[in-house]
Design a protein around this motif. Structure first.
Motif, PDB file in Angstrom:
ATOM      1  N   THR A  53       0.848  -1.189   0.000  1.00 36.11           N
ATOM      2  CA  THR A  53       0.000   0.000   0.000  1.00 36.11           C
ATOM      3  C   THR A  53       0.884   1.240   0.000  1.00 36.11           C
ATOM      4  OG1 THR A  53      -0.028   0.354   2.381  1.00 36.11           O
ATOM      5  CG2 THR A  53      -1.641  -1.227   1.500  1.00 36.11           C
ATOM      6  N   SER A  54       0.239   2.376  -0.005  1.00 39.25           N
ATOM      7  CA  SER A  54       1.010   3.622  -0.004  1.00 39.25           C
ATOM      8  C   SER A  54       1.799   3.782   1.298  1.00 39.25           C
ATOM      9  CB  SER A  54       0.076   4.815  -0.199  1.00 39.25           C
ATOM     10  OG  SER A  54      -0.879   4.819   0.843  1.00 39.25           O
ATOM     11  N   THR A  82       3.640   2.015  -9.060  1.00 38.70           N
ATOM     12  CA  THR A  82       2.766   2.104  -7.883  1.00 38.70           C
ATOM     13  C   THR A  82       2.453   3.555  -7.528  1.00 38.70           C
ATOM     14  OG1 THR A  82       4.647   2.164  -6.363  1.00 38.70           O
ATOM     15  CG2 THR A  82       3.705  -0.011  -6.838  1.00 38.70           C
ATOM     16  N   SER A 148       2.070  -5.356 -14.500  1.00 39.03           N
ATOM     17  CA  SER A 148       2.049  -3.902 -14.682  1.00 39.03           C
ATOM     18  C   SER A 148       3.042  -3.182 -13.765  1.00 39.03           C
ATOM     19  CB  SER A 148       0.636  -3.356 -14.475  1.00 39.03           C
ATOM     20  OG  SER A 148       0.176  -3.746 -13.207  1.00 39.03           O
ATOM     21  N   ALA A 154       2.118   5.507 -13.605  1.00 41.76           N
ATOM     22  CA  ALA A 154       1.310   5.016 -12.485  1.00 41.76           C
ATOM     23  C   ALA A 154       0.181   4.089 -12.965  1.00 41.76           C
ATOM     24  CB  ALA A 154       0.738   6.191 -11.710  1.00 41.76           C
ATOM     25  N   GLN A 155       0.064   2.948 -12.311  1.00 42.21           N
ATOM     26  CA  GLN A 155      -0.973   1.954 -12.621  1.00 42.21           C
ATOM     27  C   GLN A 155      -1.864   1.795 -11.396  1.00 42.21           C
ATOM     28  OE1 GLN A 155      -0.747   0.489 -15.850  1.00 42.21           O
ATOM     29  NE2 GLN A 155       0.797   2.107 -15.978  1.00 42.21           N
ATOM     30  N   SER A 156      -3.011   1.126 -11.573  1.00 41.62           N
ATOM     31  CA  SER A 156      -3.960   1.126 -10.465  1.00 41.62           C
ATOM     32  C   SER A 156      -3.752   0.015  -9.421  1.00 41.62           C
ATOM     33  CB  SER A 156      -5.378   1.048 -11.023  1.00 41.62           C
ATOM     34  OG  SER A 156      -5.472  -0.069 -11.854  1.00 41.62           O
ATOM     35  N   TRP A 159      -1.533  -4.254  -5.589  1.00 43.03           N
ATOM     36  CA  TRP A 159      -0.169  -4.807  -5.642  1.00 43.03           C
ATOM     37  C   TRP A 159      -0.052  -5.942  -4.650  1.00 43.03           C
ATOM     38  CZ3 TRP A 159       1.532  -3.103  -9.972  1.00 43.03           C
ATOM     39  CH2 TRP A 159       1.169  -1.833 -10.417  1.00 43.03           C
TER      40      TRP A 159
END
Ligand code: TNX
Length: 521
Positions: A53-54, A82, A148, A154-156, A159
């Motif tokens: 996550t972020s 990411t 990806s 940036a991809q959605s 992850w």
């Protein structure tokens, strides 16, 4: 009392709730179904998954600078797709949930490059004896993420990584690729890209073929014409180029951070026209040769009985050694058809003494076994099986690069427009389906240091063409070098390879979509 218990319960639930706040719900996944290349030694699945996550951070146990650098390289690779930052933090103990945790341990089984990866819903833990092992393990983590992850915008996501554990270490110590920057020149950025490619598949050597008839590509300060003149051309008559010593050092350190050794090659006494054109005195007749842009081989030779030749080579090797952290200097030695046999033998001995004087070991194409060699010399088998056997008789280690199996410049089939075919066609199955330790009678595993796939560039002029010849064959050589001997089956491998398609596409690779491979849609 009851109220107090209730309060405690609410408190616990609240803690649980807040500690999970940053975690996206991860979809259960099966680690055993992942398609890793090279195939790991052992894999166990536990049927859940970890989600980046972020808030995910990379925790490093210990203060190893090399390990920190490995973490930074990983963070930089994850960032574009990411959009997350992945701060690197030091720690002495396992971090909170949702993070990566890299730690150095002692485990004899793992050796210098092995790793142990443990993925739970809470943590991705990577353990190794050395930072090199952590770096290799990171390549596995990247392949466990969605394709990806390889994109540079940036991809959605999400992850997610399947949970379980992987224990992994290499089969051979030397797992190389060679790039010929002489026939066509490839600059620093291209070479770095190539290093990234080979690193992704856990290879650990990049052999650079720095000189040949068509171009001298490494600056030697004492002999500047080598590059100002001998570096100007390439095959086909287009403009060549060369690495300044600063360029070259940049390549070496880029490779080193990725735990890849550069093996520099100065090919001699044949394959030397570019040097012979740059300095008249290197020719026995004292006449400078014309620069050469064709693709014939075997017409040039240094003047092997002249002292000046060895003074020249001493200067070249000294300057090269000063930029070479690894143990090997590759002296070529192939196809010296213009050198008399006794002169060739004399030459190899003299050059070997120079290399030894500067504290390095000789590596050479298998032709060098005609000479008297020190026991630490390494013969690179490419053509004659007798030469590989002679190497073994002389107790030398062999690197296996049989042209019929491992040459990345051979055409795939008769329809290939790029490539040569003097050693045959090398389709994906041919390139994968051979065992270095059972290839030549009398040359067994104990004699083999490892495997290398050379890319000669007579017909390869740019990165697009390079990718086409290299992908997907490179992955097969990486697997031969890394994965255990048992369990290598083309029918199983081709399925794992086919599953790489979305990854190749995310990487924007110009790969050869062989009909033999069931490419996934
Ligand atoms: C043979 S392999 C060579 C190279 C060529 C290559 C082309 C070897 C040691 N010598 O000079 O580039 O074939 O496939």
């Amino acid at each position: 009392m009851k109220n107090q218990l209730n309060l405690l319960l609410i408190f616990c639930v609240a803690i649980l709730f807040f500690s999970c706040e940053n975690k996206a719900p991860a979809t259960p996944k099966d680690l055993l179904k992942e398609n890793l290349i090279p195939k790991p030694v052992s894999v166990n699945g536990t049927g859940s998954s970890f989600a980046i996550t972020s808030a995910t951070e990379i925790f490093i146990n210990g203060d190893s600078e090399e390990l920190k650098r490995v973490g930074e390289i990983f963070a930089n690779e994850l960032k574009p797709a990411t959009g997350f930052d992945f701060p690197i933090k030091n720690t002495d103990a396992a971090p909170a949930t949702g993070n990566f945790y890299f730690t150095l341990i002692k485990n004899d089984k793992l050796g210098n490059e092995g790793y142990q990866l443990t993925i739970t819903e809470d943590l991705v833990q990577l353990e190794a004896n050395q930072p090199a092992g952590i770096f290799r393990g990171i390549q596995t983590i990247k392949q466990l993420l969605p394709p990806s992850i390889a994109k540079n915008t940036a991809q959605s996501g999400p992850w997610e990584i399947a949970s379980g554990s992987i224990t992994d270490y290499p089969n051979y110590e030397y797992r190389g690729a060679m790039l010929d920057v002489s026939r066509h020149f490839f600059g620093v950025e291209d070479v770095k890209k190539y290093i990234d490619y080979i690193a992704s598949y856990k290879m650990n050597v990049l052999h650079l073929h720095l000189t040949d008839d068509q171009g001298w590509r490494i600056e030697i300060k004492k002999w500047p014409n080598l590059t100002t003149m001998g570096g100007t051309t390439e095959v086909g008559g287009t403009k060549g180029g060369f690495f300044t010593q600063e360029d070259y050092k940049e390549i070496v350190s880029y490779a080193m951070e990725r735990h890849i050794m550069i093996v520099p090659e100065i090919d001699m006494p044949g394959h030397t026209n570019a040097a012979l054109a740059s300095y008249a005195q290197l020719n026995c007749d004292g006449k400078a040769r014309d620069l050469y842009t064709g693709i014939e081989v075997g017409f040039s030779t240094f003047c092997t009985r002249r002292e000046l030749t060895y003074e020249f080579i001493d200067d070249v090797i000294r300057e090269l050694v000063a930029m070479t952290p690894g143990p090997y200097i590759h002296i070529g030695g192939d196809e010296s058809h213009e050198t008399r046999e006794d002169d060739y033998i004399y030459f190899i001995s003299r050059v070997q003494e120079i290399v030894a004087k500067h504290g390095k070991q000789v590596m050479g194409w298998d032709d060098i076994v005609a000479g008297e060699l020190k026991s630490n010399a390494v013969a690179q088998h490419w053509a004659k099986e007798e030469n590989a056997k002679t190497a073994v008789d002389k107790n030398l280690k062999v690197v296996m690069s049989p042209a019929k199996k491992a040459y990345l410049d051979m055409k795939y089939d008769s329809t290939s427009t790029l490539g040569l075919h003097w050693a045959g066609y090398i389709e994906i199955d041919t390139g994968y389906d051979w065992d270095p330790a059972n290839y030549i009678d009398g040359v067994g595993k104990e004699n083999i240091l490892g495997v290398e796939c050379p890319l000669w560039t007579e017909t390869v002029t740019n990165m697009d063409e390079l990718e086409y010849m290299v992908f997907p064959r490179l992955l097969g050589y990486a697997e031969i070098g890394w994965s255990p001997d048992s369990g290598k089956k083309w029918d199983e491998y081709k399925i794992r390879l086919g599953k790489q398609k979305p990854r190749f596409e995310a990487m924007d690779l110009n790969y050869y979509a062989s009909k033999l491979v069931p490419w996934s849609e």
